[in-house]
Design a protein around this motif. Structure first.
Motif, PDB file in Angstrom:
ATOM      1  N   LYS A 163     -63.163  38.414 -15.896  1.00 46.13           N
ATOM      2  CA  LYS A 163     -63.486  39.469 -16.948  1.00 46.13           C
ATOM      3  C   LYS A 163     -63.803  40.822 -15.852  1.00 46.13           C
ATOM      4  O   LYS A 163     -63.812  41.862 -16.170  1.00 46.13           O
ATOM      5  CB  LYS A 163     -64.571  39.286 -17.846  1.00 46.13           C
ATOM      6  N   ALA A 177     -56.635  44.859 -21.006  1.00 42.94           N
ATOM      7  CA  ALA A 177     -57.679  44.215 -20.496  1.00 42.94           C
ATOM      8  C   ALA A 177     -57.981  42.785 -20.981  1.00 42.94           C
ATOM      9  O   ALA A 177     -58.172  41.797 -20.470  1.00 42.94           O
ATOM     10  CB  ALA A 177     -59.077  45.172 -20.120  1.00 42.94           C
ATOM     11  N   GLU A 232     -58.359  48.879 -22.975  1.00 43.50           N
ATOM     12  CA  GLU A 232     -59.146  47.814 -23.713  1.00 43.50           C
ATOM     13  C   GLU A 232     -58.000  46.667 -24.228  1.00 43.50           C
ATOM     14  O   GLU A 232     -58.347  45.335 -23.935  1.00 43.50           O
ATOM     15  CB  GLU A 232     -59.765  48.502 -24.868  1.00 43.50           C
ATOM     16  N   ARG A 284     -68.905  51.030 -21.190  1.00 39.88           N
ATOM     17  CA  ARG A 284     -68.670  49.671 -21.659  1.00 39.88           C
ATOM     18  C   ARG A 284     -67.550  49.267 -20.712  1.00 39.88           C
ATOM     19  O   ARG A 284     -67.384  48.008 -20.489  1.00 39.88           O
ATOM     20  CB  ARG A 284     -68.309  49.653 -22.929  1.00 39.88           C
ATOM     21  N   GLN A 285     -66.581  49.820 -20.329  1.00 44.61           N
ATOM     22  CA  GLN A 285     -65.457  49.452 -19.518  1.00 44.61           C
ATOM     23  C   GLN A 285     -65.174  50.115 -18.113  1.00 44.61           C
ATOM     24  O   GLN A 285     -64.431  50.493 -17.790  1.00 44.61           O
ATOM     25  CB  GLN A 285     -64.206  49.707 -20.351  1.00 44.61           C
ATOM     26  N   PHE A 333     -60.392  45.272 -16.114  1.00 43.71           N
ATOM     27  CA  PHE A 333     -60.318  46.802 -16.214  1.00 43.71           C
ATOM     28  C   PHE A 333     -59.831  47.754 -14.831  1.00 43.71           C
ATOM     29  O   PHE A 333     -59.144  48.501 -15.071  1.00 43.71           O
ATOM     30  CB  PHE A 333     -61.559  47.535 -16.737  1.00 43.71           C
TER      31      PHE A 333
END
Length: 332
Positions: free
Chosen positions: A185, A175, A172, A271-272, A189
């Motif tokens: 974006k 990233a 996180e 989420r990632q 990740f």
């Protein structure tokens, strides 16, 4: 790197070093150890600037504009010496030259500092010469050994250094750094999963080979349930693109991240995602695949990585892996 950034990225290492500086209790030797790209070299230069800054007074924060700070940043301060591998190794002559230099008094102060980058690459002779130096430390002399692989250093060298651990950045956090550096974006990740090194991540972001590798891996995953298409994709696309061992290893990592994404969707940790643009497909697969099967498939990829490094033929290895991912025979 400044202290604010250092404390955010490596709170344990930053706290340890800052306490040493504030309390004026500087060890004669430090071992900065941790994965590549975790900021060890930058931290060693920050420590040097903090020690030699002409204007920071009781504060440990270097001013960045005095003569000492500028010369440390440019690599030409007479009392700060950086030793790096000459070719593939650090040789005994480099350590001898360092010892000779440090037998003299400081050019501008009593303090001297030397930084050995990739310390694990010292030859046996160089390591033994450094050990003698560490056993007879000069007053006001500080050593910083920087290494990704401390297990390759002599235990006697490690025992004479204060260990400063550098931990991998969280995906996180890294990233976010990549996004701030201009990486789209949707790719942050994936790059954060591959490396902790900002410059390497930015290079991969602009690398056509890497972009094509991602496409080939996704294509192979997509056609796995069709044996004919899967083997054709493997023979034509994968084998044609992944030629060196390191490239095959990268491809296997990219494939592994797909299965991790599916597993994270099942666990509600989506989420990632490493492949956010594939969410719809991965969510569908998450509903149709058991955790047990996912675990078997991920284990098969990890086993393939192990066999790759044991020098198994890459083409045979990949053919076996595809069969295994399809539910065919296991590795033998």
């Amino acid at each position: 790197m400044n202290w604010d950034q250092f404390e955010k990225e490596q709170p344990i290492a930053a706290r340890l070093l800052k306490n040493s500086l504030v309390n004026r209790r500087i060890a004669h030797a430090y071992l900065f150890e941790g994965e590549h790209g975790t900021g060890k070299k930058e931290a060693s230069l920050l420590m040097a600037a903090s020690l030699f800054c002409e204007e920071n007074g009781q504060d440990v924060t270097p001013c960045d504009h005095c003569g000492n700070c500028k010369r440390i940043k440019s690599g030409n301060h007479p009392d700060v010496h950086i030793v790096e591998p000459d070719g593939l190794s650090i040789k005994i002559d480099q350590i001898r030259a360092l010892r000779t230099e440090f037998s003299k008094s400081g050019m501008e102060s009593k303090r001297k500092l030397y930084i050995i980058i990739d310390a694990e690459k010292m030859t046996v002779q160089a390591a033994n010469s450094l050990l003698k130096f560490l056993e007879e430390p000069h007053a006001e002399t500080t050593a910083v050994l920087v290494t990704d692989q401390p297990q390759q250093l002599l235990p006697t060298i490690i025992s004479r250094c204060q260990s400063v651990p550098f931990h991998p950045l969280t995906p996180e956090f890294f990233a976010k750094r990549l996004e701030e550096a201009g990486v789209p974006k949707g790719k942050t990740f994936l790059l954060a999963a591959i490396t902790n090194d900002l410059q390497e991540a930015l290079r991969l972001n602009d690398d056509d080979w890497f972009a094509q590798a991602r496409k080939i891996v996704l294509k192979l995953y997509e056609v796995l349930n069709n044996p004919l298409y899967a083997m054709t994709t493997l023979q034509v696309d994968w084998i044609g693109h992944f030629k060196e061992k390191a490239q095959h290893d990268m491809g296997l990592s990219l494939l592994l991240y797909i299965y991790k994404d599916v597993l994270n969707i099942q666990l509600g940790k989506d989420r990632q995602l490493v492949y956010p643009d594939q969410r719809q497909t991965l969510e569908k697969d998450a509903l149709q695949t058991s955790m047990k099967r996912l675990s078997e498939q991920m284990t098969a990829i990890l086993e393939a990585k192990r066999k790759l490094h044991a020098n198994m033929n890459p083409q045979l290895l990949m053919e076996q892996l595809v069969l295994n991912l399809q539910g065919g025979p296991s590795f033998v």
